[in-house]
Design an enzyme around this catalytic site. Structure first.
Site, PDB file in Angstrom:
ATOM      1  N   SER A  36       0.150   4.782   1.195  1.00  0.00           N
ATOM      2  CA  SER A  36      -0.782   4.474   0.121  1.00  0.00           C
ATOM      3  C   SER A  36      -0.840   2.974  -0.110  1.00  0.00           C
ATOM      4  CB  SER A  36      -0.379   5.177  -1.166  1.00  0.00           C
ATOM      5  OG  SER A  36       0.596   4.436  -1.830  1.00  0.00           O
ATOM      6  N   SER A  37      -1.880   2.574  -0.813  1.00  0.00           N
ATOM      7  CA  SER A  37      -2.126   1.164  -1.038  1.00  0.00           C
ATOM      8  C   SER A  37      -0.989   0.516  -1.814  1.00  0.00           C
ATOM      9  CB  SER A  37      -3.420   1.009  -1.802  1.00  0.00           C
ATOM     10  OG  SER A  37      -3.303   1.658  -3.045  1.00  0.00           O
TER      11      SER A  37
END
Lengths: 142, 405
Positions: free
Chosen positions: A67-68
């Site tokens: 994920s970011s």
């Protein structure tokens, strides 16, 4: 044995700067969150680099993953401990990895010619010049 | 990349140093991806994380005077007061970083929703809308399920977009690049929300490229939660920001439409035995558990209802945490689900993430049960082991204190 060098292969800049050092080549995508910040050792189970350190190396990888949040934070923690990679060479960049590299100011390039991938091995000594968009292999570290 | 006069002015610092930094990062991204220009966004979602890099970056922008032009919704943080009362005294460094992060986002102009499912409530883009959504379950959901257009933004790049009100035009913003290139034939039976967790985890193991896939062989429309699970896992196990399901998702009325009339580049098959392999690799053996945790991504009201139904009149043997938005928690109270879960000895905590380091410290080194592979994956680093099972089985296991099969 010294592997043959390779001069000035063209590439595309992702994050500005210049770096040189030993290569570590991953066949798996990298998630920086699953790299131990204090050592730079990849702790992700079943990962191609599990148990190896990326600290101070030029990281050659297919892509980033995860994920970011975790990519940027993982990289930031490595930087705080001085265990981040010195430079990165990416085959399939995604925006998360690109923005993390720019924000953290780690010289990073993409679209490096095929001849580079045929030659590069873990332990090769590499120069990444993102500003001039060139990558070189200087042979294997003696 | 061609910039308008206003964009050039932003880059040159005429709108302040903070906006200039945000623009510099976005131009760098645009150049790396050969964008021709920038385009306006109408919405943004920032994956706030209350972790070191997050606070460092938002404060850096804030101190340089940046303010959001498009107020973004944000990911969960921690409900400090609730966890202090019900779990343990959160260490000072945890309290400090969470409070500072919340305050910095408030000041920069974010809307403090503290929820990682903005696409189900509060920030729902329409078909064709150009947005900047970070957060692994959110990007695939808005692209694939809603037909809005977002690249795989990082929390940093999404915040920059919220500040400048622009994104570089490349990738999934372009018609051409939203078409599928990989055909995925699913012969495994995919029916439940949990099946989508496994399918989402499985696909990136079978194909590593970042091309858009189209899935065939899925006949029944997934629930919103099925879609949510699917995207969360696709984008955690790999980096898939958009997919199609032939005959189901809006840009894939048919397989041919998803492919844009072109031949596919590669065909991937996912069989029952592929899913079995994933199950063996990640789900874990049966055994005793110390706690249960749900809400990665935040649970919907339907999932909370499902939990309450199993817990009616029961008593939990272990700590039991349901993480959701403040709105869903409020609704759960109105429906009586909250009271049922609390009577059983469980908690619903709002605004909170499974992945804000100091907050779940009592469980470090312990074994939990969850329905989310993503929850398990991000906690590997804290030596928390998770057994992964479908939601209902998890709740039944929590009543016993043990996963039986």
């Amino acid at each position: 044995m010294r592997a043959e060098g390779l001069q000035n292969v063209t590439c595309r800049k992702i994050a500005e700067g210049k770096a040189e050092g030993e290569a570590i080549v991953s066949t798996d995508a990298i998630c920086f969150y699953l790299v131990e910040p204090e050592t730079g050792i990849v702790i992700e189970k079943h990962h191609a680099l599990e148990g190896q350190s990326i600290a101070g190396k030029i990281l050659v990888m297919p892509s980033g993953k995860g994920s970011s949040v975790v990519q940027a934070d993982g990289l930031y923690k490595l930087m705080k401990h001085d265990k981040a990679p010195k430079g990165m060479i990416v085959e399939y960049p995604d925006p998360v990895l690109v923005s993390s590299a720019i924000v953290m100011e780690i010289p990073t390039v993409m679209r490096v010619g095929k001849e580079f991938y045929e030659r590069v091995r873990t332990g090769s000594y590499i120069t990444v010049d993102a500003d001039n968009q060139l990558v070189s292999i200087r042979g294997t570290q003696p | 990349m061609e910039l308008t006069q206003e964009e050039k002015d932003m880059l040159a610092g005429r709108y302040g140093e903070g906006t200039a930094l945000a623009m510099k990062i976005q131009v760098g991204i645009g150049e790396a991806f050969d964008a021709g220009r920038m385009v306006a966004i109408t919405r943004a979602h920032v994956a706030l994380s209350a972790q070191d890099a997050d606070l460092w970056f938002v404060e850096k922008l804030l101190n340089k005077g940046a303010r959001c032009k498009v107020p973004p919704t944000v990911n969960p943080s921690i409900d400090l007061a609730y966890l202090n009362q019900h779990l343990f005294q959160i260490p000072k460094e945890g309290v400090d970083i969470v409070s500072a992060t919340n305050e910095a986002y408030r000041r920069i102009g974010a809307t403090l929703t503290f929820d990682c499912t903005p696409y189900l409530q509060q920030n729902i883009p329409a078909y064709g809308e150009i947005v900047a959504f970070s957060e692994s379950s959110a990007t695939p959901y808005v692209n694939s399920v809603l037909g809005a257009r977002s690249n795989r933004e990082s929390s940093q790049s999404a915040l920059c977009a919220a500040v400048t009100g622009r994104v570089a035009e490349y990738g999934l913003l372009l018609d051409e690049q939203r078409r599928a290139e990989i055909r995925v034939d699913v012969s495994a039976r995919i029916e439940t929300d949990f099946d989508y967790q496994l399918l989402g985890w499985c696909y990136p193991l079978k194909h590593k490229g970042l091309e858009v896939p189209v899935f065939t062989g899925i006949r029944k429309r997934p629930t919103p939660e099925g879609f949510m699970n699917f995207g969360a896992q696709l984008n955690t196990s790999g980096a898939v920001s958009m997919y199609h399901i032939a005959g189901i998702t809006p840009e894939a009325p048919s397989l041919d439409a998803a492919l844009g009339g072109r031949p596919f580049k590669q065909r991937v098959e996912i069989t029952e035995s592929d899913l079995d392999h994933v199950r063996q690799q990640i789900c874990g053996e049966p055994g005793k558990i110390d706690f249960a945790m749900f809400g990665c991504p935040h649970l919907s009201i339907r999932q909370v209802a499902e939990i309450a139904e199993v817990l009616e009149g029961k008593r939990l043997k272990i700590d039991f945490w349901v993480l959701t938005s403040s709105l869903t928690r409020e609704l759960a109270g109105r429906m009586g689900y909250l009271q049922t879960i609390q009577r059983a000895g469980g908690h619903i905590v709002a605004d909170t993430c499974i992945d804000v380091p100091p907050c779940w410290q009592p469980y470090y080194g312990r074994t939990g049960v969850t329905d989310s592979p993503k929850c398990a994956y991000y906690n590997e680093i804290r030596k928390i082991k998770f057994i992964i099972r479908p939601l209902k089985e998890c709740v039944e296991a929590a009543i016993r204190g043990e996963v039986l099969r």
